[in-house]
Every structure is written in C-alpha cells, then in structure tokens.
Design an enzyme around this catalytic site. Sequence first.
Site, PDB file in Angstrom:
ATOM      1  N   CYS A   1       0.844  -1.203   0.000  1.00  0.00           N
ATOM      2  CA  CYS A   1       0.000   0.000   0.000  1.00  0.00           C
ATOM      3  C   CYS A   1       0.874   1.247   0.000  1.00  0.00           C
ATOM      4  CB  CYS A   1      -0.937   0.005   1.203  1.00  0.00           C
ATOM      5  SG  CYS A   1      -2.038   1.435   1.255  1.00  0.00           S
TER       6      CYS A   1
ATOM      7  N   CYS B   1      -0.375   4.144   2.127  1.00  0.00           N
ATOM      8  CA  CYS B   1      -0.257   3.891   3.566  1.00  0.00           C
ATOM      9  C   CYS B   1       1.172   4.101   4.052  1.00  0.00           C
ATOM     10  CB  CYS B   1      -0.670   2.464   3.900  1.00  0.00           C
ATOM     11  SG  CYS B   1      -2.311   1.968   3.350  1.00  0.00           S
ATOM     12  N   ASP B   2       2.156   3.631   3.269  1.00  0.00           N
ATOM     13  CA  ASP B   2       3.508   3.486   3.790  1.00  0.00           C
ATOM     14  C   ASP B   2       4.564   4.317   3.076  1.00  0.00           C
ATOM     15  OD1 ASP B   2       2.535   1.628   5.609  1.00  0.00           O
ATOM     16  OD2 ASP B   2       2.837  -0.051   4.240  1.00  0.00           O
TER      17      ASP B   2
END
Length: 311
Positions: free
Chosen positions: A137, A140-141
């Site tokens: 992701c 997300c990261d």
Amino acid sequence: MTEHIHDVIIIGSGPAGYTAAIYLGRAGYRPLVIAGAVTPGGQLVNTTEVENFPGFPDGVLGPDLMDNMQHQAEKFGAEIVWDDVVSVDFSQPVKRLTVDGGDTYQARSVVVTTGANYRKLGVPGEAEFSGKGVSYCATCDGFFFREKPIVVIGGGDSAFQDATFLTRFGSSVTLIHRRSEFRASKIMVDHAKATGKINFVLDSVVERVNGSDKDSAESVDIKNTATGETTTLPANGIFVAIGYKPTTGFLNGALPLDDHGYIKVEGASTRTAVPGVFAAGDCVDSVYRQAVSAAGMGCHAALDAQAYLSE
C-alpha cells in the site's frame, strides 16, 4: 444447524465489517459477526503504523485500531464468531451460512465484508520483511521511505499510480516489470514517464528481498528474463503492485461477481442482486481500497440492511 434466526449476520471483519456491526448494534439488531479464523481484522492486522485514519494525529498501530473497532462493536451488542464461512445458501428469505467448523447459522439479512488479499510475489524475503520494507500500500507506507531508494513491482495502472505517488518521497523510484510492454493505460504510462523521476527495469523479475537480520529491507535481487543475468538493486521500500484477489470464492455463485471476482452492487448502494444481502469494503471496491472508505461502506451497508429489515 443453529435454530436461532439472526436479524443480520456480517461475514468478515476489518473496517467495513466492524463499522457495520457498530451501526447495526446501536440500532438494536445484535449482529453476529463471523470474523474469520485465520486473518480476522482484515489487512490492517498486518500493518504497522496507520497515519491516515482520521482521529489519530499521532498514528495508530493497525492491530490496535482493529481491536478498538472490535471492542466498540461488542459494546453495542455484536457477537463475534472466530470461524470462516465456507458456503452460503441465499436462495430463501432466511439465509444459511456454513462455517469451517461445521456449524450453520441463519439470518434474515447478510452483510458481506470479506475484503481482498494482495497478490504476493512468493519470493524469499518477502514475508520476512513484510512491514519492514515490503509493502502492498503506497498511500499507507510511502511516507516512511523519505529520501530512501524505492522499487515498485508491477506493470498495471496500480503500479504506475504507486510509482508516481512515491516520487514525492523516495530518493529514487524504480519500476520493475516482467515484460517489455506494460498493462497500464497509455495515459498512466505517459504521466509516469513525464515526471522524469522514475527508472524502468523491464523484462525482469524480483527473485529475492534482502536485508539485515530481518529488521529492514536493503535490496532486491533481479533477474532479466531475456538474458538470465542477475543483479542487485538497493531498495529500502519494496512496493508490490501486482493486483488483488477479492475473497469471494466461498460464495460459489450465490452472488453476481464482475470479471475480476468483485461483488456487484446496485449503483452507489451496497445492495446486491439478492434481496437482503449487502456487500461492502474491498470485496466490492476495486478502486480506492482504503480503510476509511471501507469503514464508510460498512456504514452504508448497515443502513441499507436496516432499511431492508424494517420493510
């Protein structure tokens, strides 16, 4: 088979399932959540720090967020069963669901929130460094890899979208694809090339993720499929973008699916083609795939189920 007929059963947990349970519980329906036996809580259980879920300015660990959602659902009367649904019968007004342990449950309505799984490379080091450099992701990261070398693996729209997004963080971004031509749309490819910030390694596959004592990833071994030559590329962030597989196989034709296995719903609602059956989260959503959007869909499904039950 249990004789009790529930008002509503939620298949799956994660942000969509637990949000649906919170709303239905507060409405007095005492939902039964069949949360799963192997991976309850969805993909966030395997995520370290979540910084983009509203309400947590300092971030929150994925497992902690899911634990909080579970406890909130239980606070409002949800019952949790730690098992996996293996078959369903939606042919009658009272739906029947059979779990892996052999029990069968009955309900007037069902909400399916079984999510989707990231397709994985299946190479040495991938599992060991998951959450320690290997990610599925980018949104997300990506933030965690500021000024560090990043690789993105894949050749579709998702891979190009991820690579373009990650250029704002990485010291370098390299997209690795196993073929000489991309599956992505021309506009995505043109946009990525126009940034001037993405390196392309074609006709190549990742064979191994390397790192130090399993604390953090440091590089990937790449094999050129045309020449057989193997090289090592520095990488602290390894983003795998080779697709998703919705968890819908257990339905076995009980609901209409699209060509990729996602559950079809009516317009912007969560209603499926079967009256009384609703679907939300990543088993429906092939576009956004975010925890907050899944939670929103879980809310929609709960409200749609309430409207059905009150008819």
